[in-house]
Design a protein around this motif. Structure first.
Motif, short mmCIF file in Angstrom:
data_model
loop_
_atom_site.label_atom_id
_atom_site.label_comp_id
_atom_site.label_asym_id
_atom_site.label_seq_id
_atom_site.Cartn_x
_atom_site.Cartn_y
_atom_site.Cartn_z
N ALA A 1 0.74 -0.87 -0.12
CA ALA A 1 0.33 -0.15 0.12
C ALA A 1 0.60 1.21 -0.40
O ALA A 1 0.33 2.39 -0.26
CB ALA A 1 -0.85 0.37 1.24
N SER A 2 2.07 1.48 0.52
CA SER A 2 2.66 2.43 0.42
C SER A 2 4.47 1.57 0.15
O SER A 2 5.01 0.73 1.21
CB SER A 2 2.53 3.12 1.71
N VAL A 3 5.27 2.35 0.01
CA VAL A 3 6.66 2.38 -0.36
C VAL A 3 7.58 3.56 0.31
O VAL A 3 6.65 4.42 -0.82
CB VAL A 3 7.34 1.45 -2.08
N SER A 4 8.28 3.54 0.42
CA SER A 4 8.57 4.03 0.81
C SER A 4 10.41 3.91 1.00
O SER A 4 10.85 3.12 1.39
CB SER A 4 9.07 5.04 2.23
N CYS A 5 11.19 5.72 0.15
CA CYS A 5 12.73 5.42 -0.32
C CYS A 5 13.54 6.00 1.44
O CYS A 5 12.99 7.16 1.26
CB CYS A 5 13.03 5.61 -1.68
N VAL A 6 14.36 5.53 1.89
CA VAL A 6 14.58 6.18 3.25
C VAL A 6 16.11 5.70 2.84
O VAL A 6 16.86 5.78 2.20
CB VAL A 6 14.65 5.42 4.53
N TYR A 7 17.17 7.53 2.97
CA TYR A 7 17.96 7.68 1.99
C TYR A 7 19.06 9.03 2.80
O TYR A 7 18.45 10.08 3.11
CB TYR A 7 17.93 8.07 0.68
N ARG A 8 20.53 8.67 3.20
CA ARG A 8 20.62 9.49 4.03
C ARG A 8 21.15 10.52 2.84
O ARG A 8 21.72 11.82 3.92
CB ARG A 8 21.37 9.02 4.74
N ARG A 9 21.25 10.65 2.15
CA ARG A 9 21.30 11.97 0.94
C ARG A 9 20.77 13.04 0.42
O ARG A 9 19.45 12.32 1.06
CB ARG A 9 22.95 12.02 0.23
N THR A 10 20.61 13.55 -0.53
CA THR A 10 19.43 13.83 -1.08
C THR A 10 19.11 13.25 -2.44
O THR A 10 20.15 12.43 -3.06
CB THR A 10 19.41 16.16 -1.51
N ARG A 11 18.27 13.84 -2.71
CA ARG A 11 17.95 13.56 -4.06
C ARG A 11 19.34 13.67 -5.64
O ARG A 11 19.50 13.24 -6.55
CB ARG A 11 16.71 13.93 -4.83
N ASN A 12 20.20 14.75 -5.45
CA ASN A 12 20.67 14.86 -6.24
C ASN A 12 22.13 14.03 -6.58
O ASN A 12 22.32 13.72 -7.06
CB ASN A 12 21.51 16.51 -5.89
N GLU A 13 22.27 13.41 -4.94
CA GLU A 13 23.08 12.28 -4.92
C GLU A 13 23.57 10.73 -5.01
O GLU A 13 23.74 10.16 -4.93
CB GLU A 13 23.40 12.58 -3.21
N ALA A 14 21.56 11.13 -4.95
CA ALA A 14 21.33 9.86 -5.66
C ALA A 14 21.65 9.00 -6.65
O ALA A 14 21.85 9.48 -8.29
CB ALA A 14 19.88 9.50 -5.15
N PRO A 15 22.41 7.41 -6.83
CA PRO A 15 23.24 7.36 -7.67
C PRO A 15 22.29 6.60 -8.68
O PRO A 15 22.96 6.09 -9.64
CB PRO A 15 23.90 6.25 -6.75
N ALA A 16 20.47 6.77 -8.51
CA ALA A 16 20.29 5.57 -9.40
C ALA A 16 19.97 6.45 -10.76
O ALA A 16 20.59 6.93 -11.22
CB ALA A 16 18.47 5.31 -9.08
N ARG A 17 19.62 5.35 -11.76
CA ARG A 17 19.97 5.88 -13.33
C ARG A 17 18.28 6.42 -13.17
O ARG A 17 17.12 6.78 -12.93
CB ARG A 17 19.41 4.83 -14.17
N ALA A 18 18.51 8.05 -14.55
CA ALA A 18 17.77 8.79 -13.70
C ALA A 18 16.36 8.60 -14.45
O ALA A 18 15.45 9.14 -13.48
CB ALA A 18 18.11 10.47 -14.79
N GLU A 19 16.22 7.83 -15.16
CA GLU A 19 14.61 7.28 -15.99
C GLU A 19 14.26 6.58 -14.69
O GLU A 19 12.93 6.25 -14.10
CB GLU A 19 15.18 6.55 -16.80
N GLU A 20 14.92 5.66 -14.22
CA GLU A 20 14.60 4.81 -13.22
C GLU A 20 13.64 5.79 -11.99
O GLU A 20 12.62 5.62 -11.51
CB GLU A 20 15.44 4.03 -12.80
N LEU A 21 14.88 6.47 -11.37
CA LEU A 21 14.17 7.45 -10.38
C LEU A 21 12.84 8.05 -10.60
O LEU A 21 11.68 8.51 -9.92
CB LEU A 21 15.48 8.22 -10.68
N HIS A 22 12.81 8.52 -12.11
CA HIS A 22 11.73 9.72 -12.44
C HIS A 22 10.59 8.84 -12.08
O HIS A 22 9.29 9.32 -12.36
CB HIS A 22 11.97 9.83 -13.79
N HIS A 23 11.07 7.05 -13.04
CA HIS A 23 9.66 6.04 -12.99
C HIS A 23 9.22 5.77 -11.08
O HIS A 23 8.25 5.63 -11.10
CB HIS A 23 10.24 4.55 -13.65
#
Lengths: 484, 285
Positions: free
Chosen positions: A296-318
């Protein structure tokens, strides 16, 4: 490109990006400027001749485009889907300076998918060289190496510990990004080239790397066993039911089909409120899988900000479109359980960015008195992996202090005749980098075995430059192996 | 020559315990005591770890002893016979047992644990150690491999919960008997259900005798890449499939192991119910 609607696709495992039709591909291919300096080729880790394959598309010669790509990259349907093109070919594209770059990845995928649908395979006649090569691991590094060695006439066997080949492509990347039947089709093409796949074989334990060169009589070995040993944080509560690594979640779901339990026997017990720790590609995959498993809900817990997120841009956007919540600048400190030893929540604290660390990214620093709790019934760790220990335990290969195999710039290891590449050397990286390493190692193995490409044109001495005679590097002393 | 993963012999010890001997010449040569395999009986099956009970390089086979407790092991019991081919069989996995320089060893097998501890007892015997074997079953009807085990021991103690054979009691009673008569025991190896291994560890702890157990957490890949088999050893977390399966019993957090072994209880119950239901349906339904 047409995509499935985020609300709809978050409930199914079908591919998100629907793929081009011919008109879409022609329209996109026309945008290419055919720049003379070819920045896109330099941006590609395996140097696919991009302008050449795009121009074949404009000529509607899709078979020609496929042959051009497979000169360099035998797995276009895979790479077109998973390469981070925005930091590779498309990132270098001239058109991208002012407009959207040419969608090179989507064009590559289009060509690869057409080849699968049409049943094309690049199977040139190859003179067998009589030399045998073993590849350990059937992931991207291993299959890329196997493909090149097979094209050079070697008798190649790829050993895989799992019961199906594909490595991280199969167990790690979900079907909605890279369908398993695409992987099987690409691997079938390698079988057509003569590559043998032996699954259910744990090299190191069933026989050692050294035995590959002695008893098993291979002349060269490439190791591409990957860096799949998941990391946890060591905070309290990590052994509660409902806490798992992303590798475990993805292996159960992708490789073992747990999403259709009980029709397949492997269970998963997906949570309704899920937290995933991390923001790389693996974290994105884990979150989007959980959504599709009915969370019902999925959260991402990340210690830095979106700018530092290593994921591929398209995957993050999706992931954002699919309704995943992102808790940036947040770090878990304890996983909380109930009386039955199940996860009931996660206690986190806020972070802020301080000075940069060795990777150049700003180091997260805890904010005092900022603790709070999130209610969850499942916690997935996607914070990175380390070297798989089995080959280190069972061979004399030199390892670095973190357990990765030491390899020089030619990817040679400390054992003569053994090369290694991909995550087991570099640590967790991307599919295309692993493929690049596999191909590079294949090139080194060919030089070691004295194999020449059959279409080499021998240039006269002055044109070939110093250090070569008849096109052969003077450092090679095995002229006798060159066949007429 | 038998096809890969073909079952060439089956023996039923009781209506819950059965033995499968499988053709795999290369694994038979490579296998060492303490190692295990991962099995998938059919293509929709799950991957389960089973410790190697025996391996014979001359026959080219490996042997597994299985207890039918859940859907997978019951389905295997129903479908695995002579000539059946397993969908996947991979191994040998795990670090081999350290058959060290212990001169006097107690090898303890609890129930099904008798099978995996057998190769270790044999290896110790072959290394010249004095081996005291202790095997325990709920009752005489469930016993298996009594003679095979006795043959690799210098002393042999049988325990049954109901007293139908040997000492009436748990294997811990057998260990205590051995400890009484032998003050110079170097090592105890104990394999069986986690609760049994926990009690064996507590029996030897006051004597300060090195005690090794073989842990059996839930596994998926068995190659160290998923972390599902993580166990707490002292203050560290270890993966049983690549760091074990043998560990120092006095450091193992058995309560954590047992809690984690229950984490799929709901799915296991659902699968078993579905399987039992399908067994009751008439053929063709």
């Amino acid at each position: 490109m047409e995509e499935q609607d985020p609300k709809v696709r978050a409930t199914n495992f079908g591919e998100v990006a629907c793929g081009y039709a011919l008109e879409d591909a022609l329209r996109e291919a026309d945008r290419c400027l055919m720049c003379p300096d070819e920045p896109c080729i330099r941006g590609c880790p395996v140097e696919i001749d991009i302008p050449a394959f795009i121009s074949k598309i404009t000529e509607k010669s899709l078979r020609g485009a496929y042959d051009t790509i497979t000169d360099t990259n035998l797995l276009p349907a895979i790479c077109g889907r998973v390469c981070p093109q925005e930091s590779q070919c498309e990132g270098a594209c001239t058109v991208g300076d002012t407009l959207e770059p040419v969608a090179i990845g989507r064009l590559e995928r289009f060509v690869g998918d057409t080849a699968i649908a049409e049943g094309w395979a690049s199977v040139p006649y190859v003179e067998p060289s009589g030399l045998r090569a073993a590849v350990v691991g059937s992931g991207p590094a291993g299959v890329a190496c196997a493909a090149d060695l097979a094209k050079a006439g070697c008798d190649v066997t790829v050993y895989e510990a799992f019961h199906e080949p594909g490595g991280v492509l199969k167990y790690g990347i979900p079907d909605f990004r890279l369908p398993n039947d695409v992987i099987d089709a690409e691997i079938e093409k390698l079988r057509a080239l003569g590559v043998k796949f032996e699954c259910n074989t744990l090299v190191g334990r069933l026989f050692t790397v050294e035995e590959l060169l002695t008893e098993l009589d291979y002349q060269a070995v490439f190791i591409g066993t990957g860096a799949g040993a998941p990391s946890f944080m060591g905070i309290p509560g990590e052994s509660l039911a409902g806490v798992m690594s992303a590798n475990e979640l993805l292996t159960r779901c992708n490789l073992m089909h747990a999403r259709v339990f009980p029709h397949y026997d492997t269970p998963l017990q997906a949570g309704k409120q899920v937290a995933v720790i991390g923001a790389g590609n693996t974290a994105m995959d884990a979150m989007r899988v959980c959504l599709r498993l009915g969370a019902a809900s999925v959260s991402c817990v990340y210690r830095r900000t979106r700018n530092e997120a290593p994921a591929r841009a398209e995957e993050l956007h999706h992931a954002e479109d699919e309704g995943i919540d992102f808790h940036w600048l947040t770090s878990p400190i304890e996983i909380l359980g109930d009386a039955e030893n199940n996860v009931r929540g996660i206690r986190c604290q806020r972070m802020e960015l301080g000075e940069p660390d060795e990777s150049g990214r700003r180091r997260p620093v805890p904010v005092p008195d900022s603790e709070f709790e999130i209610d969850v019934d499942m916690v997935v760790y996607a914070i990175g992996t380390s070297a798989n220990p089995i080959l280190g335990q069972t061979s004399s290969l030199e390892l670095d202090k973190r357990g990765y195999i030491v390899a020089d710039e030619s990817l040679a290891t400390s054992i003569a005749g053994v090369w290694a590449g991909g995550d087991i050397v570099t640590g967790a990286a991307t599919v295309i980098e692993a493929m690049g390493a596999g191909r590079k190692a294949a090139g080194e193995i060919k030089a070691y075995l004295g194999l020449r490409d059959t279409d080499v044109v021998y240039v006269t001495e002055p044109a070939a430059g110093p250090g070569k005679r008849f096109g052969i590097d003077l450092r090679e002393h095995n002229y006798a192996r060159v066949t007429a | 020559m038998a096809a890969p993963f073909e079952i060439i012999r089956r023996e039923d010890f009781s209506d819950v315990t059965y033995l499968l001997e499988i053709s795999h010449p290369r694994m038979a040569r490579a296998a060492k005591p303490g190692q295990f395999v991962i099995v998938m009986a059919q293509d929709r099956g799950e991957r389960i770890p089973l410790t190697l009970a025996d391996f014979d390089p001359e026959r080219g086979t490996v042997t597994l002893v299985v207890q039918a407790v859940g859907k997978t092991t019951k389905e295997m019991q129903a479908s695995c016979s002579l000539g059946t081919k397993l969908h996947a069989l991979v191994g040998p996995m795990g670090k081999p047992s350290g058959i060290g320089d212990a001169r006097k060893v107690v090898c303890v097998g609890g129930g099904l644990g008798v099978a995996p501890v057998y190769p270790q007892a044999r290896a110790y015997k072959q290394s010249g150690a004095y081996v005291i074997g202790v095997i325990g079953f709920r009752s005489k009807e469930l016993m298996f491999w009594e003679d095979k085990f006795r043959a690799v021991c210098d002393e042999f103690i049988v325990c049954t919960d109901d007293g139908s054979e040997g000492i009436k009691g748990l294997v811990t009673a057998g260990i205590e008997q051995a400890l009484e008569h032998h003050p110079d025991i170097d090592e105890v190896v104990a394999i069986g259900p986690p609760i049994m291994m926990k009690f064996c560890a507590e029996t030897t702890r006051p004597h300060g005798i090195r005690t090794v157990v073989s842990l059996n957490p839930v596994m998926v890949d068995g190659t160290g890449m998923c972390g599902g088999c993580r166990v707490k050893i002292g203050d560290r977390v270890r993966f049983a499939c690549v760091d074990g399966p043998d560990f120092d019993a006095h450091e193992v957090d058995f309560d954590d192991l047992m809690a984690r072994l229950r984490r799929f209880k709901a799915s296991e119950a659902a699968a078993l119910e579905r399987w039992t239901e399908s067994c009751r349906l008439p053929a063709g339904a």
